[in-house]
Design a protein around this motif. Structure first.
Motif, PDB file in Angstrom:
ATOM      1  N   GLU A 134      32.014  33.270  44.331  1.00 52.47           N
ATOM      2  CA  GLU A 134      32.144  34.725  44.290  1.00 52.47           C
ATOM      3  C   GLU A 134      33.592  35.138  44.539  1.00 52.47           C
ATOM      4  O   GLU A 134      34.148  35.989  43.822  1.00 52.47           O
ATOM      5  CB  GLU A 134      31.226  35.349  45.340  1.00 52.47           C
ATOM      6  N   LEU A 135      34.231  34.509  45.551  1.00 47.97           N
ATOM      7  CA  LEU A 135      35.633  34.832  45.866  1.00 47.97           C
ATOM      8  C   LEU A 135      36.555  34.427  44.721  1.00 47.97           C
ATOM      9  O   LEU A 135      37.521  35.130  44.409  1.00 47.97           O
ATOM     10  CB  LEU A 135      36.058  34.132  47.160  1.00 47.97           C
ATOM     11  N   TYR A 136      36.262  33.281  44.088  1.00 44.57           N
ATOM     12  CA  TYR A 136      37.082  32.820  42.971  1.00 44.57           C
ATOM     13  C   TYR A 136      37.089  33.868  41.859  1.00 44.57           C
ATOM     14  O   TYR A 136      38.162  34.215  41.328  1.00 44.57           O
ATOM     15  CB  TYR A 136      36.567  31.489  42.454  1.00 44.57           C
ATOM     16  N   PHE A 137      35.931  34.386  41.509  1.00 45.17           N
ATOM     17  CA  PHE A 137      35.872  35.366  40.428  1.00 45.17           C
ATOM     18  C   PHE A 137      36.507  36.698  40.832  1.00 45.17           C
ATOM     19  O   PHE A 137      37.181  37.341  40.032  1.00 45.17           O
ATOM     20  CB  PHE A 137      34.414  35.569  39.984  1.00 45.17           C
ATOM     21  N   ARG A 138      36.330  37.093  42.083  1.00 48.72           N
ATOM     22  CA  ARG A 138      36.960  38.330  42.552  1.00 48.72           C
ATOM     23  C   ARG A 138      38.486  38.231  42.472  1.00 48.72           C
ATOM     24  O   ARG A 138      39.157  39.161  42.001  1.00 48.72           O
ATOM     25  CB  ARG A 138      36.567  38.602  44.006  1.00 48.72           C
ATOM     26  N   ILE A 139      39.017  37.107  42.933  1.00 52.58           N
ATOM     27  CA  ILE A 139      40.479  36.935  42.963  1.00 52.58           C
ATOM     28  C   ILE A 139      41.029  36.787  41.551  1.00 52.58           C
ATOM     29  O   ILE A 139      42.036  37.410  41.179  1.00 52.58           O
ATOM     30  CB  ILE A 139      40.863  35.718  43.830  1.00 52.58           C
ATOM     31  N   GLU A 141      39.830  37.864  38.789  1.00 52.43           N
ATOM     32  CA  GLU A 141      39.692  39.108  38.034  1.00 52.43           C
ATOM     33  C   GLU A 141      40.518  40.244  38.628  1.00 52.43           C
ATOM     34  O   GLU A 141      40.512  41.362  38.108  1.00 52.43           O
ATOM     35  CB  GLU A 141      38.221  39.526  37.977  1.00 52.43           C
ATOM     36  N   GLU A 143      40.013  41.704  41.491  1.00 55.97           N
ATOM     37  CA  GLU A 143      39.196  42.631  42.270  1.00 55.97           C
ATOM     38  C   GLU A 143      39.486  42.547  43.766  1.00 55.97           C
ATOM     39  O   GLU A 143      39.183  43.483  44.511  1.00 55.97           O
ATOM     40  CB  GLU A 143      37.705  42.358  42.013  1.00 55.97           C
ATOM     41  N   GLN A 144      40.047  41.401  44.199  1.00 57.65           N
ATOM     42  CA  GLN A 144      40.382  41.238  45.613  1.00 57.65           C
ATOM     43  C   GLN A 144      41.628  40.370  45.736  1.00 57.65           C
ATOM     44  O   GLN A 144      41.800  39.400  44.988  1.00 57.65           O
ATOM     45  CB  GLN A 144      39.217  40.607  46.391  1.00 57.65           C
ATOM     46  N   ALA A 149      41.124  38.149  51.076  1.00 52.28           N
ATOM     47  CA  ALA A 149      39.907  37.335  51.078  1.00 52.28           C
ATOM     48  C   ALA A 149      40.001  36.212  52.107  1.00 52.28           C
ATOM     49  O   ALA A 149      39.020  35.898  52.789  1.00 52.28           O
ATOM     50  CB  ALA A 149      39.665  36.759  49.685  1.00 52.28           C
TER      51      ALA A 149
END
Length: 250
Positions: A134-139, A141, A143-144, A149
């Protein structure tokens, strides 16, 4: 005649000295100093070098007057000649290092360069695989922020620095991390991967190639010297008495 020494009320025979050096854990240091004395015996120092070394020694030990120097010598049961010998040792040792290894530094640097290059990288570790992805995709993209994170979710001490680590040599992190960083481009974020009990996210922030400047030259000469010295100590092994044959004359 066998040498006999007295320390306080203790009588020490010469043949007891090796066992005492071992017992007091002084044998390696003793062998080191003997080997260095032998290696540097033929190296000369100028009067100016010795005078400067004594002046530096006096400053380090706050011996600011001739009286203070005499008091120090007396308390250490040394003579002026002993002090000069102490002052010569680092000069002779430095000359020995330069003579032996200064011409080998360039080739040694080439063989060591991979381990000398440094990196700054960011790390997040968690035991939750779902969170890691989840963190990988947020970063990735946008988003975070990685640092945000890391501070919120990373389960190691790197959370205090927003995941940022370094500069460190490539040989310092876990081998799997070092290998990954060695083939990374700055800003490259790697998908979560297992490492021991963790899932880790890694991003290379900066690659700092090693340079053969004066500081690096000194470091590498010191490495070569210490390697040589360890080999010499291992070869000598210990302090052993000489076996002499006594022949009788009739």
């Amino acid at each position: 005649m066998t040498g006999v020494y007295k320390v306080g009320e203790t009588i020490i025979k010469a043949e007891e000295i090796p066992s005492r050096l071992k017992r007091y854990q002084l044998m390696p240091q003793f062998l080191r100093e003997v080997i260095l004395d032998e290696a540097t015996a033929s190296i000369a120092c100028t009067e100016e070098e010795v005078a400067a070394a004594i002046e530096q020694f006096a400053a380090q030990h706050q011996l600011t007057s001739p009286e203070a120097q005499q008091a120090w010598l007396k308390s250490h049961r040394m003579t002026r000649e002993d002090l000069e010998a102490i002052a010569r040792r680092p000069i002779k040792l430095e000359k020995f290092k330069q003579q032996q290894w200064s011409h080998k530094v360039e080739s040694y640097f080439i063989t060591r360069k991979t381990g000398l290059d440094q990196v700054v990288y960011s790390l997040i570790r968690t035991k939750n695989p779902g969170l890691a992805h989840e963190l990988y995709f947020r970063i990735s993209e946008g988003e975070q922020d990685f640092a945000e994170a890391a501070r919120e979710y990373s389960e190691g001490p790197e959370s205090r620095t927003g995941g940022l680590l370094g500069p460190v040599s490539l040989s310092q992190p876990h081998p799997a991390i070092g290998k990954l960083l060695s083939v990374s481009q700055p800003g490259q974020l790697w998908a979560p991967r297992p490492l021991s009990e963790w899932m880790v996210l890694i991003r290379l922030e900066k690659f700092i190639p090693a340079q053969l400047d004066e500081s690096m030259r000194r470091r590498l000469i010191e490495e070569l010297f210490e390697t040589w010295l360890r080999e010499q100590i291992a070869e000598v092994g210990s302090l052993e008495p000489l076996q002499t044959e006594v022949s009788s004359v009739s």
